[in-house]
Design an enzyme around this catalytic site. Structure first.
Site, PDB file in Angstrom:
ATOM      1  N   SER A  25      25.866 -36.660   7.147  1.00 42.59           N
ATOM      2  CA  SER A  25      26.981 -37.620   7.094  1.00 42.59           C
ATOM      3  C   SER A  25      26.621 -38.903   7.817  1.00 42.59           C
ATOM      4  O   SER A  25      27.470 -39.771   8.021  1.00 42.59           O
ATOM      5  CB  SER A  25      28.221 -36.999   7.746  1.00 42.59           C
ATOM      6  OG  SER A  25      27.921 -36.602   9.074  1.00 42.59           O
ATOM      7  N   THR A 157      67.595 -57.901  -9.268  1.00 43.22           N
ATOM      8  CA  THR A 157      67.550 -56.437  -9.271  1.00 43.22           C
ATOM      9  C   THR A 157      67.128 -56.095 -10.693  1.00 43.22           C
ATOM     10  O   THR A 157      67.483 -56.823 -11.641  1.00 43.22           O
ATOM     11  CB  THR A 157      68.928 -55.793  -8.951  1.00 43.22           C
ATOM     12  OG1 THR A 157      69.834 -56.137  -9.993  1.00 43.22           O
ATOM     13  CG2 THR A 157      69.477 -56.246  -7.606  1.00 43.22           C
ATOM     14  N   HIS A 158      66.353 -55.046 -10.864  1.00 40.52           N
ATOM     15  CA  HIS A 158      65.773 -54.686 -12.179  1.00 40.52           C
ATOM     16  C   HIS A 158      64.930 -55.837 -12.733  1.00 40.52           C
ATOM     17  O   HIS A 158      64.781 -55.956 -13.948  1.00 40.52           O
ATOM     18  CB  HIS A 158      66.847 -54.321 -13.197  1.00 40.52           C
ATOM     19  CG  HIS A 158      67.891 -53.374 -12.679  1.00 40.52           C
ATOM     20  ND1 HIS A 158      67.834 -52.017 -12.906  1.00 40.52           N
ATOM     21  CD2 HIS A 158      69.000 -53.590 -11.936  1.00 40.52           C
ATOM     22  CE1 HIS A 158      68.889 -51.431 -12.322  1.00 40.52           C
ATOM     23  NE2 HIS A 158      69.602 -52.372 -11.727  1.00 40.52           N
ATOM     24  N   SER A 279      38.670 -68.480 -14.964  1.00 37.36           N
ATOM     25  CA  SER A 279      38.234 -67.542 -15.997  1.00 37.36           C
ATOM     26  C   SER A 279      36.867 -67.975 -16.497  1.00 37.36           C
ATOM     27  O   SER A 279      36.561 -69.161 -16.549  1.00 37.36           O
ATOM     28  CB  SER A 279      39.237 -67.564 -17.141  1.00 37.36           C
ATOM     29  OG  SER A 279      38.621 -67.133 -18.334  1.00 37.36           O
ATOM     30  N   LYS A 285      42.458 -71.544 -16.981  1.00 34.96           N
ATOM     31  CA  LYS A 285      43.057 -70.495 -16.157  1.00 34.96           C
ATOM     32  C   LYS A 285      42.926 -70.721 -14.655  1.00 34.96           C
ATOM     33  O   LYS A 285      41.919 -71.177 -14.158  1.00 34.96           O
ATOM     34  CB  LYS A 285      42.419 -69.134 -16.476  1.00 34.96           C
ATOM     35  CG  LYS A 285      42.736 -68.564 -17.827  1.00 34.96           C
ATOM     36  CD  LYS A 285      44.220 -68.299 -18.057  1.00 34.96           C
ATOM     37  CE  LYS A 285      44.773 -67.176 -17.218  1.00 34.96           C
ATOM     38  NZ  LYS A 285      44.264 -65.875 -17.646  1.00 34.96           N
ATOM     39  N   GLU A 292      46.348 -59.874  -6.678  1.00 39.31           N
ATOM     40  CA  GLU A 292      46.063 -58.731  -7.560  1.00 39.31           C
ATOM     41  C   GLU A 292      45.166 -57.706  -6.860  1.00 39.31           C
ATOM     42  O   GLU A 292      45.340 -56.502  -7.014  1.00 39.31           O
ATOM     43  CB  GLU A 292      45.382 -59.204  -8.839  1.00 39.31           C
ATOM     44  CG  GLU A 292      46.295 -59.994  -9.749  1.00 39.31           C
ATOM     45  CD  GLU A 292      45.510 -60.597 -10.909  1.00 39.31           C
ATOM     46  OE1 GLU A 292      45.579 -60.049 -12.009  1.00 39.31           O
ATOM     47  OE2 GLU A 292      44.821 -61.607 -10.706  1.00 39.31           O
ATOM     48  N   TYR A 319      37.192 -24.937  13.085  1.00 43.01           N
ATOM     49  CA  TYR A 319      36.433 -25.973  12.393  1.00 43.01           C
ATOM     50  C   TYR A 319      35.802 -25.451  11.110  1.00 43.01           C
ATOM     51  O   TYR A 319      35.335 -24.311  11.045  1.00 43.01           O
ATOM     52  CB  TYR A 319      35.326 -26.535  13.305  1.00 43.01           C
ATOM     53  CG  TYR A 319      34.474 -27.570  12.611  1.00 43.01           C
ATOM     54  CD1 TYR A 319      34.890 -28.891  12.516  1.00 43.01           C
ATOM     55  CD2 TYR A 319      33.263 -27.212  12.003  1.00 43.01           C
ATOM     56  CE1 TYR A 319      34.127 -29.842  11.845  1.00 43.01           C
ATOM     57  CE2 TYR A 319      32.490 -28.152  11.335  1.00 43.01           C
ATOM     58  CZ  TYR A 319      32.931 -29.470  11.254  1.00 43.01           C
ATOM     59  OH  TYR A 319      32.180 -30.397  10.588  1.00 43.01           O
TER      60      TYR A 319
END
Ligand code: ARG
Length: 463
Positions: A25, A157-158, A279, A285, A292, A319
């Site tokens: 590890s 709302t919605h 873009s 763009k 995002e 363990y």
């Protein structure tokens, strides 16, 4: 295999190269080298005060450990994948340097309590860092809430236009959410700040060690009492990742709003070019990639939570090597959450909100419908009837392609004689928010109270 394993005594042949590669590890847990050395130094000092080692022995080990730390930091000692894990690598190096004396470090200790200790030390640091970043983000939000005080926007709302709210109110909602995130991290810190060291493999040790002394040296609030519990659980990691998942969920919702608000259809938010991307094919763009990505990275943290929960769920005490698999989700959660909270603060600093566009949308809709109904109620009409009358006014407007602003009093009176000339002022977006009277509402007085509250709380907060 490059090094003989420190546990090789009972084995007749060395670990197969492929088995070492599979089970090592170190590529991940080398991140814990500092915590590992700090923990070892505290352990060795305690061994000296318990007279298990002499003071001179402890001092030599301590100095060598400090040298190893410098060697790691300067790249002189490579924490390479020839070792099973970071603990073995450091101990191996110590023995290389000190000979048999180096072999005394591990007296009364096991990697099982050692790794749990390292993780708790690491998490304390990570929690502090993320907490600071959360406070910073709250401060940016508060700054924006003050800057845009007075701006009214459509509330949803919605995702359907609902009622006018102050933009500051919307921003401060996130300050409150982040406050609970902050609290969750402090509570997680409080619970995990106990030392597992001295549990040894799980049953304790025959040496007269002083667990509380190690705990004190390492600034823990005490010890994890039950030695089996001390090495068996990873609930502190699960709790931490849960707290981070909630933070990421909050950020992701805000990220979603920034994405939507940045569209031409909304046009409520404008992010500077430095925090937007283009873009490769569509020259016009300008994309909200930072928001995002925060939204997208949320999945990584949720995944990490499922990862550790699932890894732990069937393990018998104490363990089990399965638990080594906690490293990737833990480290990735720290990295991702830290990065995302940090980026979000920058993104907000470089995003402005468009008061005009918000006002336009308020004009061309029926967000004041609830206020119109409240107006009728104030004049004595039962709320249900007022709801019905206002609904009819809306329906009339929709079929005549009109908004409330285009109606005259005669038309309104046709729906109910209760309407008077004061209705027009009453349903203006600003009066809509000003009329709110309940605590915590979107009225300027209530929003101002929140600003005062957070200025005080965040102003004096030291993490
Ligand atoms: N690398 C191990 C882990 O992270 C350390 C503990 C190993 N203990 C053992 N008995 N093999 O879990």
């Amino acid at each position: 295999m490059a090094h003989q394993a420190l546990w090789s005594g009972r084995f007749r042949e060395p670990l197969a190269a492929i088995a070492l590669k599979f089970s090592s590890s170190i590529d991940l847990d080398r991140l814990l080298y500092q915590e590992d050395i700090t923990g070892s130094i505290a352990h060795v000092e305690m061994l000296a005060s318990a007279k298990v080692l002499t003071g001179a022995e402890a001092r030599r080990i301590r100095t060598a450990l400090k040298t190893i730390q410098k060697e790691i930091e300067s790249g002189k000692f490579d924490l390479s994948s020839d070792f099973e894990d970071v603990h073995m690598a450091i101990e191996h190096r110590l023995i290389q340097k000190l000979g048999p004396l180096g072999g005394k470090l591990h007296t009364g200790r096991s990697r099982n309590d050692q790794v749990a200790l390292d993780e708790r030390l690491y998490l304390r640091g990570a929690i502090r860092e993320i907490s600071r970043l959360l406070v910073n983000l709250q401060r940016v939000l508060l700054y924006k809430a003050e800057k845009y005080f007075g701006v009214v926007m459509p509330g949803y709302t919605h995702l359907q236009r609902a009622q006018p709210v102050m933009l500051s109110h919307h921003l401060l909602a996130y300050v409150s959410m982040l406050e609970r995130d902050f609290e969750r991290l402090q509570q997680c810190h409080k619970r995990l700040n106990k030392s597992p060291l001295g549990a040894a493999a799980f049953a304790g040790t025959t040496f007269p060690i002083d667990r509380n002394l190690v705990a004190k040296k390492l600034h823990f609030d005490g010890i994890v009492e039950n030695s089996i519990d001390a090495v068996s659980d990873r609930d502190y990691i699960i709790e931490f990742i849960s707290a981070c998942s909630i933070t990421m969920m909050h950020l992701s919702r805000f990220a979603e709003e920034i994405v939507i608000w940045s569209s031409a259809e909304f046009g409520f938010a404008h992010t500077s070019d430095a925090y937007s991307t283009g873009s490769s094919i569509m020259p016009q763009k300008k994309n909200p990639d930072m928001a995002e990505l925060v939204r997208g990275k949320t999945g990584r943290v949720y995944g990490a939570l499922m990862n550790v929960l699932t890894m732990m769920k069937g393990l018998p005490l104490a363990y089990n090597r399965d638990m080594q698999e906690d490293k990737l989700p833990l480290f990735d959660t720290v990295h991702t959450t830290r990065q995302s909270v940090y980026m979000f603060a920058h993104l907000l600093v470089h995003t402005s909100f468009d008061k005009q566009r918000m006002a336009e949308e308020l004009r061309t809709d029926f967000l004041a419908a609830t206020d119109m109904a409240d107006y009728l109620v104030r004049k004595g009409m039962p709320f249900r009837d007022a709801h019905e009358v206002t609904g009819k006014v809306v329906s009339y407007c929709v079929s005549h392609k009109m908004y409330f602003g285009n109606l005259d009093l005669d038309t309104l009176r046709h729906f109910s004689p209760t309407f008077g000339p004061d209705i027009f002022d009453f349903i203006l977006p600003m009066s809509s928010v000003e009329q709110k009277q309940s605590a915590g509402s979107t009225s300027p007085q209530e929003v101002k109270k929140q600003i005062v509250h957070w200025t005080k709380v965040l102003g004096k907060r030291r993490v």
